[in-house]
Design a protein around this motif. Structure first.
Motif, PDB file in Angstrom:
ATOM      1  N   THR A   1      22.531   3.742 -24.858  1.00  0.00           N
ATOM      2  CA  THR A   1      23.482   4.776 -24.457  1.00  0.00           C
ATOM      3  C   THR A   1      24.719   4.715 -25.338  1.00  0.00           C
ATOM      4  O   THR A   1      25.342   3.660 -25.471  1.00  0.00           O
ATOM      5  N   LYS A   2      25.043   5.826 -25.965  1.00  0.00           N
ATOM      6  CA  LYS A   2      26.239   5.863 -26.802  1.00  0.00           C
ATOM      7  C   LYS A   2      26.736   7.293 -26.965  1.00  0.00           C
ATOM      8  O   LYS A   2      25.962   8.254 -26.869  1.00  0.00           O
ATOM      9  N   ILE A   3      28.037   7.403 -27.193  1.00  0.00           N
ATOM     10  CA  ILE A   3      28.667   8.688 -27.491  1.00  0.00           C
ATOM     11  C   ILE A   3      29.008   8.678 -28.969  1.00  0.00           C
ATOM     12  O   ILE A   3      29.735   7.806 -29.449  1.00  0.00           O
TER      13      ILE A   3
ATOM     14  N   LEU B   1      26.157  12.829 -26.675  1.00  0.00           N
ATOM     15  CA  LEU B   1      25.802  11.751 -25.754  1.00  0.00           C
ATOM     16  C   LEU B   1      24.299  11.513 -25.894  1.00  0.00           C
ATOM     17  O   LEU B   1      23.497  12.424 -25.689  1.00  0.00           O
ATOM     18  N   LYS B   2      23.964  10.293 -26.248  1.00  0.00           N
ATOM     19  CA  LYS B   2      22.559   9.932 -26.421  1.00  0.00           C
ATOM     20  C   LYS B   2      22.233   8.806 -25.442  1.00  0.00           C
ATOM     21  O   LYS B   2      22.907   7.772 -25.427  1.00  0.00           O
ATOM     22  N   THR B   3      21.237   9.027 -24.592  1.00  0.00           N
ATOM     23  CA  THR B   3      20.856   7.998 -23.632  1.00  0.00           C
ATOM     24  C   THR B   3      19.401   8.177 -23.235  1.00  0.00           C
ATOM     25  O   THR B   3      18.789   9.205 -23.541  1.00  0.00           O
ATOM     26  N   ASP B   4      18.842   7.180 -22.578  1.00  0.00           N
ATOM     27  CA  ASP B   4      17.481   7.331 -22.056  1.00  0.00           C
ATOM     28  C   ASP B   4      17.327   6.536 -20.770  1.00  0.00           C
ATOM     29  O   ASP B   4      18.198   5.753 -20.379  1.00  0.00           O
ATOM     30  N   ILE B   5      16.216   6.772 -20.100  1.00  0.00           N
ATOM     31  CA  ILE B   5      15.920   6.086 -18.848  1.00  0.00           C
ATOM     32  C   ILE B   5      15.207   4.784 -19.169  1.00  0.00           C
ATOM     33  O   ILE B   5      14.233   4.759 -19.925  1.00  0.00           O
ATOM     34  N   SER B   6      15.691   3.709 -18.606  1.00  0.00           N
ATOM     35  CA  SER B   6      15.144   2.391 -18.889  1.00  0.00           C
ATOM     36  C   SER B   6      13.732   2.240 -18.325  1.00  0.00           C
ATOM     37  O   SER B   6      13.500   2.484 -17.141  1.00  0.00           O
ATOM     38  N   ARG B   7      12.781   1.898 -19.198  1.00  0.00           N
ATOM     39  CA  ARG B   7      11.392   1.616 -18.798  1.00  0.00           C
ATOM     40  C   ARG B   7      10.873   2.710 -17.863  1.00  0.00           C
ATOM     41  O   ARG B   7      10.414   2.434 -16.754  1.00  0.00           O
ATOM     42  N   PHE B   8      10.924   3.934 -18.328  1.00  0.00           N
ATOM     43  CA  PHE B   8      10.705   5.114 -17.493  1.00  0.00           C
ATOM     44  C   PHE B   8       9.404   5.060 -16.692  1.00  0.00           C
ATOM     45  O   PHE B   8       9.409   5.034 -15.456  1.00  0.00           O
ATOM     46  N   TYR B   9       8.254   5.041 -17.378  1.00  0.00           N
ATOM     47  CA  TYR B   9       6.976   5.103 -16.669  1.00  0.00           C
ATOM     48  C   TYR B   9       6.809   3.935 -15.698  1.00  0.00           C
ATOM     49  O   TYR B   9       6.319   4.111 -14.581  1.00  0.00           O
ATOM     50  N   SER B  10       7.190   2.746 -16.125  1.00  0.00           N
ATOM     51  CA  SER B  10       6.942   1.561 -15.301  1.00  0.00           C
ATOM     52  C   SER B  10       7.907   1.427 -14.136  1.00  0.00           C
ATOM     53  O   SER B  10       7.696   0.586 -13.252  1.00  0.00           O
ATOM     54  N   THR B  11       8.981   2.244 -14.093  1.00  0.00           N
ATOM     55  CA  THR B  11       9.929   2.157 -12.976  1.00  0.00           C
ATOM     56  C   THR B  11       9.949   3.414 -12.109  1.00  0.00           C
ATOM     57  O   THR B  11      10.764   3.508 -11.191  1.00  0.00           O
ATOM     58  N   ILE B  12       9.076   4.367 -12.401  1.00  0.00           N
ATOM     59  CA  ILE B  12       9.007   5.557 -11.541  1.00  0.00           C
ATOM     60  C   ILE B  12       8.558   5.153 -10.138  1.00  0.00           C
ATOM     61  O   ILE B  12       7.525   4.504  -9.966  1.00  0.00           O
ATOM     62  N   TYR B  13       9.349   5.517  -9.165  1.00  0.00           N
ATOM     63  CA  TYR B  13       9.024   5.287  -7.755  1.00  0.00           C
ATOM     64  C   TYR B  13       8.150   6.452  -7.316  1.00  0.00           C
ATOM     65  O   TYR B  13       8.578   7.612  -7.332  1.00  0.00           O
TER      66      TYR B  13
END
Length: 348
Positions: A259-261, A133-145
């Motif tokens: 995101t993909k398996i 399973l390969k995935t990542d967080i979308s726009r990580f730094y710019s969307t951190i609350y």
């Protein structure tokens, strides 16, 4: 040992900034600055200076340079509490991007693994697995609350119960980060080494929750990229559901486009990487001229076939130490400049 000076001298400007720009003069007078009560100065918040750099064709990455006053305050908090923060991020069983202090490094903070080491780690950690399973967080730094920093560091329940407690380290970091970003709660600066630590605090909290929910989980995380290994598709789908739920709890979103398996084994390097990495230029003038033309021709072709990958940037990095015959240099230089214009990368 991590110091405020390290952050200011080596970890203030983005690493992508060209060498003539540095913060040495600011770091030199830092002892004098730190003698002052920095909290007495106004304004209490400031805006980052924003810049963009090319990533791939038609796509640019936003970089941030915070105001010196508020970046010094944030850096001092992180440096003074580094031992405690380090103990926290070392709790992750998945992270390959844990912050490290390396003597003599050009940066204040480095990651425990280099990106170039990830293919080997993928192979070693997936030996008996059939799916990835390969995935990542979308726009990580710019969307951190920013309020999720104390959630991650202290648990959400404790942080919410003590959200007004000025002694809680997570709350202090939250406030300091917001002060560098005009008081905004969405996003952290992209570029300073301080943000590597903040991102890893949140990443570690996600890792811990994921490993609690999926006992015996195999794989790794690198910043915001997850590579997880399983025996069947059902397990991979269950893990994806868990990641969605956990990241949402931190006000983050998974990137559906990345995101993909994948059924294993997978090709370690893509076609274009394999061919360009192994290509050799001959030394004789005429043969080398032919090699130069062929190499760039393949690079240009692959850049069109894979527009979302760093083909031309890789191609230039791959040949930067080639010894080119004098008579071949005009052509070689022209093709390099053509590549730079095509991918719009800065001249450094």
């Amino acid at each position: 040992m991590l110091t405020t000076e390290d952050f200011i001298r080596k970890g203030y400007f983005p690493k992508e900034l060209i060498p003539p720009f540095d913060t040495n003069s600011l770091a030199d007078i830092l002892p004098t600055i730190l003698k002052e009560d920095l909290g007495k100065f106004n304004p209490k918040v400031s805006k980052c200076s924003l810049h963009t750099i090319p990533v791939i064709k038609n796509v640019r990455r936003h970089m941030s340079i915070p105001n010196p006053l508020h970046q010094i305050i944030l850096s001092k908090i992180l440096a003074d509490n580094w031992s405690e923060i380090e103990s926290f991020v070392l709790n992750s069983k998945l992270s390959l991007s844990t912050p490290k202090i390396i003597m003599g490094s050009k940066r204040a903070i480095t990651r425990s693994y280099k990106i170039s080491q990830l293919p080997v780690e993928t192979i070693m950690r997936s030996t008996d697995s059939r799916f990835m399973l390969k995935t990542d967080i979308s726009r990580f730094y710019s969307t951190i609350y920013t309020h999720s920093i104390p959630w991650a560091y202290h648990t959400k329940s404790k942080a919410k119960a003590r959200k007004l407690d000025p002694s809680l380290l997570g709350n202090i970091i939250d406030k300091c980060v917001r002060n560098t970003c005009d008081g905004q709660t969405l996003g952290i600066p992209v570029g300073p080494d301080s943000s590597l630590i903040i991102a890893e605090i949140i990443g570690t909290a996600i890792d811990k929750k994921l490993c609690e929910d999926l006992v015996g989980l195999k794989g790794y995380r690198y910043v915001d990229d997850f590579y997880l290994f399983f025996n069947n598709v059902y397990q991979a789908e269950e893990a994806l559901s868990k990641i969605h739920s956990i990241t949402k709890d931190f006000e983050l979103e998974i990137n559906p486009n990345k995101t993909k398996i994948i059924k294993l084994p997978e090709s370690i390097y893509g076609t274009w990487t394999s061919e360009l990495s192994l290509y050799k230029f001959r030394t004789a003038e005429k043969e080398q001229l032919s090699d130069i033309l062929y190499y760039f021709s393949k690079a240009f072709d692959y850049s069109k076939q894979f527009p979302n990958e760093h083909v031309l940037k890789y191609s230039l990095a791959r040949i930067k130490k080639e010894q080119v015959q004098p008579n071949n240099w005009p052509l070689y230089e022209s093709l390099i400049l053509k590549s730079i214009v095509t991918i719009q990368i800065p001249l450094f």
